[in-house]
Structure formats: structure tokens, C-alpha cells
Enzyme design. Sequence first.
Site, short mmCIF file in Angstrom:
data_model
loop_
_atom_site.label_atom_id
_atom_site.label_comp_id
_atom_site.label_asym_id
_atom_site.label_seq_id
_atom_site.Cartn_x
_atom_site.Cartn_y
_atom_site.Cartn_z
N ASP A 1 -8.81 5.06 -2.85
CA ASP A 1 -7.87 4.01 -2.44
C ASP A 1 -7.54 3.17 -3.66
O ASP A 1 -8.34 2.34 -4.11
CB ASP A 1 -8.49 3.15 -1.34
CG ASP A 1 -7.48 2.20 -0.71
OD1 ASP A 1 -6.61 1.70 -1.45
OD2 ASP A 1 -7.57 1.96 0.51
N HIS B 1 -1.91 2.01 7.01
CA HIS B 1 -2.41 2.02 5.64
C HIS B 1 -2.17 3.42 5.06
O HIS B 1 -1.97 4.38 5.81
CB HIS B 1 -3.89 1.65 5.57
CG HIS B 1 -4.38 1.37 4.18
ND1 HIS B 1 -3.67 0.60 3.29
CD2 HIS B 1 -5.49 1.78 3.52
CE1 HIS B 1 -4.33 0.53 2.14
NE2 HIS B 1 -5.42 1.23 2.26
N CYS C 1 0.81 -1.23 0.00
CA CYS C 1 0.00 0.00 0.00
C CYS C 1 0.84 1.27 0.00
O CYS C 1 0.46 2.27 -0.62
CB CYS C 1 -0.98 0.00 1.17
SG CYS C 1 -0.23 -0.05 2.80
#
Length: 651
Positions: free
Chosen positions: A325, A308, A281
Site C-alpha cells: 500500500d 480503497h 488513493c
Amino acid sequence: MKSNRKMAGNFKHCLTLLQENQEDVKKEAHHILLKLCNNILKHPQDLKYRKIKIDNPVVSIKLLPAAGAIECLFEAGFVENDDEFFLPPNASLTGVRDLYSLLNSSQHITTTKPASVASTSTQKPTTSVEKPLVEEKEYKRKSFIEQLIRHFHDILRYEDQDLQNKVKSILPLEKLQITAMEKLRTIQREMKIKKTQDDVVIEDLLLSELLNWFKNKFFKWVNSPACKICTGDCSYDRSIVSTNPDISRIEIHKCKICGSETEFARYINPEALLYTRKGRCGEWANCFTLICRTVGFDARLVYDKTDHVWTEVWSVAHNRWIHADVCENVMDRPLMYEKGWGKKLSYVIAFSRDEIQDVTWRYTRKFEEVMKHRNVCSEKSLMLLINKLNLQRQNSRGYSQARKKFVTKRYVEELAQMLNAPPGCKKPCETSENESDYGGRTSGSLAWRISRNETGDTSFTATQWNIPRDVLNFELTYSILNDTYVTKDTSNSKNLETRQKWQTGVAFVEGGIFTKKEEDWKMIYLAKSPGSIVGKITWAFVVEDNENMYINSVKLQAKTATFHGGSVKWQVEGIYSNENTKGESKVVSILESENFETKDLKGAIKINVTAVLSGGEGESAWQHAQLFRQSLDATSNDLSMVIRIDLKKKG
């Protein structure tokens, strides 16, 4: 010479703290620090002596509880990197030599407190347990602040014109723009036919195309690299320090087949990521935010302290920041992490070329719970830090006053928006949204997501349905529209029990089963979590009076739908307990769930009805097997599932 005296003075302060510990704590820490310095000085080129894991018992049990011990390491030149302390390969050994010398010379120092301290008894002394906790908390506070400052500085690299030109040479922008325009025209035609209005704009559709292109065609998720020798599967073994400033660390993964080690560099330089095109990520969000800035979006990188990273893009049309995202290929779903993944959020901080902002309140509805997790620093100190950094950035040379006014106005509006439900949440989700509607995380291996509790598996307590005594005709119905179970004794039309939420009636769930609403298609159904190969759900029924009653027949009516190779398979298992067949079970496959009946399980005192969801194609395979698919416009009388069990008396 002056700098050496200053450093020695800092060490003496740390050693003074060390001397104030209990005798056994002080001796253990003193011995470990001395040994660590000695190993480094004897083997200056050996990296293994320059690092120590934070979860190593030597650290967690013997160094962290000793006030001043970790401070000594930092003064010697050690830094923290994720889960370890290490001395960078290019760091001077002067600090280590000074510490080693002072540790040797301090062995003769008395452990008796000075008289002035010993005689002061009016204040409550700090215990040996309280002192390390205070030191550890201060260390965490400093690390957090340093991390925020570093992120805010690094974000400016997205503004490098040469770097953006490299992005433009790679990005198929024109093709993405054409696709976005075609979709906009399709939407406009549909709105004209239906005589409806929507606030869809070309910028939103282009962002959607960018997300899809990046995830499915440009970047690759890497849990572990393939073995460089035999191309077999590898698993993470350890991390080592990198001398390359473009790399945060180098992971070492060991092959499960041949045992060879393969390196995987964790790049932090977005330019390098344009060519490696792989990572997790951190790399994904880093590179994607750069691309958004290159395209012209006012974008910022969002850092979640619970591990994250994602992007936010400013929408001029909607006058708000839109959550994006790229790992999940998801837009405008700010509650996804808390409701879908089950994250316990604390600090969510956004970084842009203009400002640093605390945007935690966009991503939570559990305000009181989040406040309990925000214990690294005081709210006031965090606010003062953010204001200070923003003033420095917005008053820097070349920063226009017009831009400053715009950013200030936008900031005030953003604060006002976060007073209510998170922007991007439509009205239905503000009032009655089910956490399971979000599903779990899709990026990363299933084992990795399970280890992080981010699969989206809806929490439930295994339960069964008891068929009461003297009931000969038992019926269970379920409606997905109102998410309700009802049981009846159909011989006299008597309702027995009602339960809300599908989770309250199941004995077993696997694969992150969750409720999916398709607002555009006006449909609702149960599906397995994205990324799960198989989803299973079981309902269990037990005859209470099994000494006198047994199951005679079982009927099932259930709605399902499959697409593109998706599959929903049913089976019913009968479990027996009479003397001849005690402990035995029998399974009958259900070929047609819409109208099934069997007497092959006659004599059973318990049955399990199971649905297995599997198959499908591509990224959307998870939704190609749908359980209880129904229209949102259907009536509540239109049942999703009916299970009828007829019983007989023994003898």
C-alpha cells in the site's frame, strides 16, 4: 431508422414497468422524468440540467422506488458516476427526445392492469415496496459487473512500452537499487554476526525503497487544493462531469476565505499522473502499479469495494503475492484494513495483465461477517464471470501457452494459501494479534479519516476505577507485556480486581492510541496513531465512600521514552465535592513520571491521571513519544505503570 425503433421499444418496456407502480409513485416519477427531459432539451448546453445526485430526495424518494424510472434514464443515455446520474456532454439528445415524446404520449394510458393479469390470483403479487428493491438490486449487480470488466480492460495500459519508457525517464531506479543492495548487505552482515537466517531478498528491499520514494519524494496527497486566487484552504463543494476521457470527474472546491472555486481533476490515466503527481488513493495506486510493472515486478491493482485501492507484487522468492500500500508506505500487512482501519470488507478484487481474481480472503479473518456483506451478486455468478474473463484474456492472440500454464499453477497455489491465515501474517499475529497493533490509516487529513472511521482509534467504553469503602491504601498496576491491570489494597496485600487489555481501564482516549510492537528491536509501547498531532489517555479514580473518606496523596511511577523532539507530559487533576469547594478542580503537572508524589490534591474525592503524547519529527513522528516502552524480553513482574492513592477518613 431501425436503431430508433429498437430504442423506442426499449423505452416502452421501461414505461410498462413504470405503469405497474402504485398510482402516486407512478405519477411522481412520470412528472420528474418529463421535467428532466424538458430542461435538457430547452438548455442542451447547460451541464447543471444533465446531472442529478443519487442522494437527492427527488431520486431517493421519488425515482428509485419507481420500477422502470432509472431504467428510462439509462436508455436515454444517462450514466452513473460515483454519487450522481449524468448525461455526458457529448451524448446524443436522441434518447432524451424519444423518452420525452413517449412520456407525453403515455399520459393517456390506463393504469388498470390487463384482465389476464388481474384474473391471475394463484401467485403472490409483488408489492410496491418489493418491486423497487428488486430493480435496485439488479441495477447494483450490473454496475458492479461493468466496473470489474472495465478495470480488467484498463489494466492493460500498464503494458504500453512507450508509457513505461516515460516512467524510466523519471524514475531514479539505479539509485534505489543501490540503496536496496546496501541494506541487503547490512542485513547479511548482521545475520552472520548473530548466526541467524532470514529470507530477505533484494526484490523485497527494492519494493520497499520504491514505496518510500513514491510516498515521500514523488507523489502528493491532496484532500483539497489550495485556492487559485488567495492560496487559502478550500473544502469540497461538488463534482462536475469531465469531457476528457483521462479524467473521471472534476471536483469543485470552494475557498474558506475568499469563496473562490478551484477545480481538482481526478485523473485515471496513469500517464497524466506521472506529471501531475497528486491525488488520493486511486491516483496513488494507479501510478505506483504502473511503476512496478515498469521495474519488472509482476504487479496487479487491487480494488476494495469499500473504497480503497492498493497494489500486490508477486514475489518469486516467497512464491506468493505481497501486499503493498503506497499511500501508507506499508508492505505485507494484509489485515491492516480490517484490524487497523476497522473496514467492513465485502469484495476485494485484483486485476493484472493475466487475470482477475477475488482475493478477499487474503485480507480478512472475519469470514462469516464478510459473507454477509457480499450481497451484490451470487458467489456462483461472480466465479463464472471471473473464469470467463480469464479464459478470454489467456486465450487471446499473442498470449503464450507457457505463460498460461504458469498463471494457472500460480492461481491454484494462491487459492490454497488463502485457505489459512492471510499470507504475510507471521505466527504471532495468527494467534494473538491485537487489532490495535496495526494502528489506523495515515493518508488523508485527520477529519477525512475520522469521517471514514479509519483512524484506528481503538474502541473502548469510558470507565473509572472505584476505590472501595474502608480501603486506605489503593494501588493500580499495569503491565504492557501481558496487557493487564491489577488493583490492590496494599495495607493487607489483597487483590481487588483484574482487567485484561489497556482499553478496559481508561476514561478517555484521543488521537488513536494503539499498541505498537517492534519485532526487530524487541520493544513494545503505546503510541498515537500516525498522522495524529496529539494523543491523550486518562485514567480516572473515584472514592466510593466520599462522604467519609478523601484522597490524601497520589504517587505515580510510569515508563516512557521520547526521541527526536517527541514529548510525553503527565498531569493529575483532583476534583472536590465538599461544601466549600463543590465542583472545583485542581491540576498538578507531573515533571518526573518515574517517581512522582503529591499531597497538593488533599481533600479530592476523584482524580484523573492523564498522559499527553506529542511532538516528533517527519513521517515517524507518531513513534517518537512512547508510553510504557519495555523490552519484549522483560519479565511480567517489570511493571509499566503504578498509581498509588492513599486516603484518610474525614473528621
